[in-house]
Structures are given as C-alpha cells and as structure tokens.
Design an enzyme around this catalytic site. Structure first.
Site, PDB file in Angstrom:
ATOM      1  N   HIS A 186      77.719  62.610  17.461  1.00 29.21           N
ATOM      2  CA  HIS A 186      78.507  63.018  18.636  1.00 29.21           C
ATOM      3  C   HIS A 186      79.266  64.295  18.257  1.00 29.21           C
ATOM      4  O   HIS A 186      80.491  64.306  18.153  1.00 29.21           O
ATOM      5  CB  HIS A 186      79.466  61.890  19.019  1.00 29.21           C
ATOM      6  CG  HIS A 186      80.033  62.013  20.404  1.00 29.21           C
ATOM      7  ND1 HIS A 186      79.670  63.019  21.288  1.00 29.21           N
ATOM      8  CD2 HIS A 186      80.953  61.253  21.075  1.00 29.21           C
ATOM      9  CE1 HIS A 186      80.329  62.869  22.419  1.00 29.21           C
ATOM     10  NE2 HIS A 186      81.111  61.815  22.318  1.00 29.21           N
ATOM     11  N   GLN A 244      82.308  65.800  20.212  1.00 31.35           N
ATOM     12  CA  GLN A 244      83.529  65.010  19.999  1.00 31.35           C
ATOM     13  C   GLN A 244      84.262  65.501  18.753  1.00 31.35           C
ATOM     14  O   GLN A 244      85.480  65.668  18.751  1.00 31.35           O
ATOM     15  CB  GLN A 244      83.165  63.530  19.859  1.00 31.35           C
ATOM     16  CG  GLN A 244      84.353  62.621  19.608  1.00 31.35           C
ATOM     17  CD  GLN A 244      85.309  62.545  20.786  1.00 31.35           C
ATOM     18  OE1 GLN A 244      84.894  62.276  21.899  1.00 31.35           O
ATOM     19  NE2 GLN A 244      86.587  62.786  20.553  1.00 31.35           N
ATOM     20  N   ARG A 269      88.365  67.938  24.708  1.00 26.83           N
ATOM     21  CA  ARG A 269      86.911  67.928  24.930  1.00 26.83           C
ATOM     22  C   ARG A 269      86.541  69.101  25.854  1.00 26.83           C
ATOM     23  O   ARG A 269      85.524  69.753  25.653  1.00 26.83           O
ATOM     24  CB  ARG A 269      86.459  66.616  25.596  1.00 26.83           C
ATOM     25  CG  ARG A 269      86.721  65.337  24.834  1.00 26.83           C
ATOM     26  CD  ARG A 269      85.962  65.246  23.545  1.00 26.83           C
ATOM     27  NE  ARG A 269      84.527  65.494  23.674  1.00 26.83           N
ATOM     28  CZ  ARG A 269      83.615  64.676  24.215  1.00 26.83           C
ATOM     29  NH1 ARG A 269      83.991  63.498  24.687  1.00 26.83           N
ATOM     30  NH2 ARG A 269      82.334  65.007  24.281  1.00 26.83           N
TER      31      ARG A 269
HETATM   32  N1   CP Z   1      84.460  60.353  24.086  1.00 30.01           N
HETATM   33  C1   CP Z   1      83.435  60.388  24.970  1.00 30.01           C
HETATM   34  O1   CP Z   1      82.341  60.906  24.687  1.00 30.01           O
HETATM   35  O2   CP Z   1      83.722  59.850  26.163  1.00 30.01           O
HETATM   36  P1   CP Z   1      82.681  59.554  27.337  1.00 30.01           P
HETATM   37  O3   CP Z   1      81.731  58.501  26.843  1.00 30.01           O
HETATM   38  O4   CP Z   1      83.509  59.125  28.487  1.00 30.01           O
HETATM   39  O5   CP Z   1      81.924  60.826  27.630  1.00 30.01           O
HETATM   40  N1  NVA Z   2      80.451  55.122  19.584  1.00 31.20           N
HETATM   41  C1  NVA Z   2      80.636  55.172  21.014  1.00 31.20           C
HETATM   42  C2  NVA Z   2      81.237  56.473  21.407  1.00 31.20           C
HETATM   43  C3  NVA Z   2      81.547  56.621  22.880  1.00 31.20           C
HETATM   44  C4  NVA Z   2      82.081  57.959  23.219  1.00 31.20           C
HETATM   45  C5  NVA Z   2      79.323  54.917  21.722  1.00 31.20           C
HETATM   46  O1  NVA Z   2      78.301  55.447  21.279  1.00 31.20           O
HETATM   47  O2  NVA Z   2      79.316  54.183  22.702  1.00 31.20           O
END
Ligand code: CP
Ligand code: NVA
Length: 342
Positions: A133, A136, A315
């Site tokens: 991610h 993030q 973000r």
């Molecule tokens: N932190 C994040 O990616 O949030 P969402 O899943 O809401 O996009």
């Molecule tokens: N680890 C979580 C992050 C969400 C933003 C997921 O993948 O659901």
C-alpha cells in the site's frame, strides 16, 4: 539536479530512491500549503485519469478523485467494469491506456498492477494490493515529518499483523529513509521473508535498523510512532477468530503506549479502524467474541497522541503530489510557482 518523475509508475516503494521519496514529500508539502491558501495551478489540465477498484475504499478513492479535480483533471471511477469478468488484465490495460493518461488500481494481486503498468503505456499508481500500500506510506511519512519536523533518527513500531500490505510498505519506506522500524506481532504473522530481506538490505544502506519481534516491550521501546492496522484485511474477514486469538495481546492500549518509555510518542493508523462497536462487522465480533475494541482501544484512538485524521488528510496531498509529479506536463513548475507566491 531537480528530480523528474514524469511518466513513472508507482507500483511499490522499492522502485523509488530515497531522494525521489523525499521529493514527493516536498511536493506534497507545497501542494498542501497551496490548497490552504486556495491556490491551484491546473497542473493536470486536459488529463484524464481512471480509478479501477476491485476492493472497497473511502480514503484512497476520495483522495485520487479530489487530487485530480483540484489540479484540473477529469476522473472516472470504475468499479463495475468487464475487468476480471469478461476481459483480461492485459486487454483492459491496453484499452484504458488508449483512453486515459493515468490509471490507479486497487485490488488483490500485485501482479495485476504490474501487468497494467506493462501493458497500458501510461503511468499506473498502486492504490493497494494484498502485498503493498505504497500511497499510504507516503501519507504516513508526511504525517511523521510534519509532527516531528524531520524524519531523522525516528523509530516506528508497527504492532499487529506485521505481514500485511500497510506494514510491508511502511517497513520499506522506513528502510529507505533511515527510520528504525520494528514489526511487533506473533511469529505466525511475520512478514514475507523476501520482502523482509529486501528491506533489511536497504536499511543497511540508509543506516537504519529493521527488527521483527513478538516481544512487545522490546519492539515498542523508545518508539516515536506506534502504528497499527485492522487484524483482518479486505478479503480475510473469515479469519477473524484466528486473528483475535493471535493478536489480542498486541492491542494498542495505554499499557502498550506506556511501554515506549516516551510521552511524546504518536499513534498512527491507516484507517478504517475497529476501535469501537459502531460498525456491523464490529458488532458481529462483539456478539460472537465479546470484545468491542480490536487493534486499538477507543481511548488511544481518540487521544491527543492520535494523529489518524491528519494522516487521512495527508492521503490527499501525497496522492496529488504523486499524480502531478508523474503526469503533469511540467511537474516541477510547482516549485517555481511556490517560490513566487511565498
Ligand atoms: N487507508 C486507506 O487506504 O483507506 P481506504 O481503504 O478507505 O481507501
Ligand atoms: N490492511 C488493510 C488496509 C486497508 C486500508 C486491508 O488491506 O484491508
């Protein structure tokens, strides 16, 4: 020489140098300041962006949309397309690459975002996969930098499911920028060996330390940042019983925060978070397992140490920096404009 990221993909932070990551943070800082003063520069005028989502989202989708609109782009949200049903990733990539100037993807496999990048011919941004991610992590770094004034000699402890996408990208980000990183959780949920080895190698070059430990006191000692994420990522909801069993001891609560030995430690979370029972999933967990707070207590989530909503706002600014830096005709025009207006 000024960094130039025009035309680049953003698939994992492994592909970006420390200087390029710092450049994106500087870029985001300028854009954030500009937005505060109502200044936008149409850096993305005439650009069309598509957001392809296999998994759900609040922050990532909103950030990509508003980032695009703020700088003059047109944005399409595509969550119910032929992709993955009647059409292959390769064909979808070729089609979207003919129509759009940039593609954001959120979904399951890292391989999908890699193929989109290989086949589309336009910049592709990873908005979350099972493995990473990275957007993030940009917001996480910006939040830490803003709060402490710099990232130097900081220690971040990620507590919980240390093998998940958010933890992987955070670990790599810390390794790249010379931040000490502790992954604190049960051995059963340790990071993938290959990703860990890569991070450790990068950390050797930047002079930081990466440790993975199940020992909470050792892991969080001296931490400037305590970070956690939900215990079941999207698609893993059926593992909740097993995760509660493994992770209950790793809940971020006052006792754990006290173990840092510092009263300046901040709390971060990518969100969404199970810190109360106000969602249907959390209510189901409360009914079945008798716990109403999971990875973090409501007390810590809502404390003065918690910067989770600053982090969520960041973000937007970091994603906007990423899109502008990789897609704008003249990405570095922002730095000249900033000099002139300040
Ligand atoms: N932190 C994040 O990616 O949030 P969402 O899943 O809401 O996009
Ligand atoms: N680890 C979580 C992050 C969400 C933003 C997921 O993948 O659901």
């Amino acid at each position: 020489m000024m960094i130039n990221l025009k035309g680049r993909n953003f698939l994992t932070l492994l592909d970006y140098s420390p200087e390029e990551i710092r450049y994106l943070l500087d870029y985001a800082t300028i854009l954030k300041e500009n937005k505060k003063h109502g200044r936008t520069f149409d850096l993305l005028k005439g650009k069309n962006i598509v957001l392809l989502f296999e998994k759900t989202s609040t922050r990532t989708r909103s950030a990509f949309e508003v980032a695009g609109y703020d700088e003059g782009a047109h944005v399409t949200f595509l969550s119910n397309s032929q992709f993955g049903k009647k059409e292959s990733v390769e064909d979808t990539a070729k089609v979207l690459g003919r129509i759009y100037d940039g593609i954001e993807f959120r979904g399951n496999k890292q391989e999908t975002v890699n193929i989109l990048a290989e086949e589309s011919g336009v910049p592709v941004w990873n908005g979350l996969t099972d493995e990473y991610h990275p957007t993030q992590a940009l917001a996480d770094l910006l939040t830490i930098q803003e709060h402490f004034g710099n990232l130097k000699h900081k220690k971040v402890a990620f507590v919980g499911d240390t093998r998940n996408n958010v933890a992987n990208s955070l670990m790599i980000a810390c390794a790249k920028l010379g931040i000490d990183y502790a992954g604190v959780g049960p051995e059963e949920l340790s990071p993938d060996k290959k990703i860990l080895e890569q991070a450790k190698k990068i950390a050797t070059e930047s002079g930081s330390e990466i440790i993975i430990t199940s020992d909470i006191a050792k892991g969080v000692e001296n931490a400037d940042v305590i970070y956690t994420d939900i215990w079941v990522s999207m698609g893993e909801e059926d593992k909740i019983a097993e995760r509660i069993n493994l992770l209950l001891d790793y809940q971020v609560n006052q006792d754990l925060m006290d173990k840092t030995g510092k009263d300046t430690t901040i709390f971060l979370h990518c969100l969404p978070s199970f810190h109360d029972n106000k969602t249907t999933f959390a209510q189901m967990v409360e009914d079945k397992f008798g716990i109403s707070e999971m990875e973090v207590t409501d007390e810590i989530f809502n404390s003065d140490q918690s910067l989770v909503f600053d982090q969520a706002e960041n973000r937007l600014h970091t994603i906007k920096a990423l899109i502008c830096a990789t897609l704008a005709e003249e990405p570095n025009r922002i730095f000249e404009k900033y000099e002139k207006t300040n």
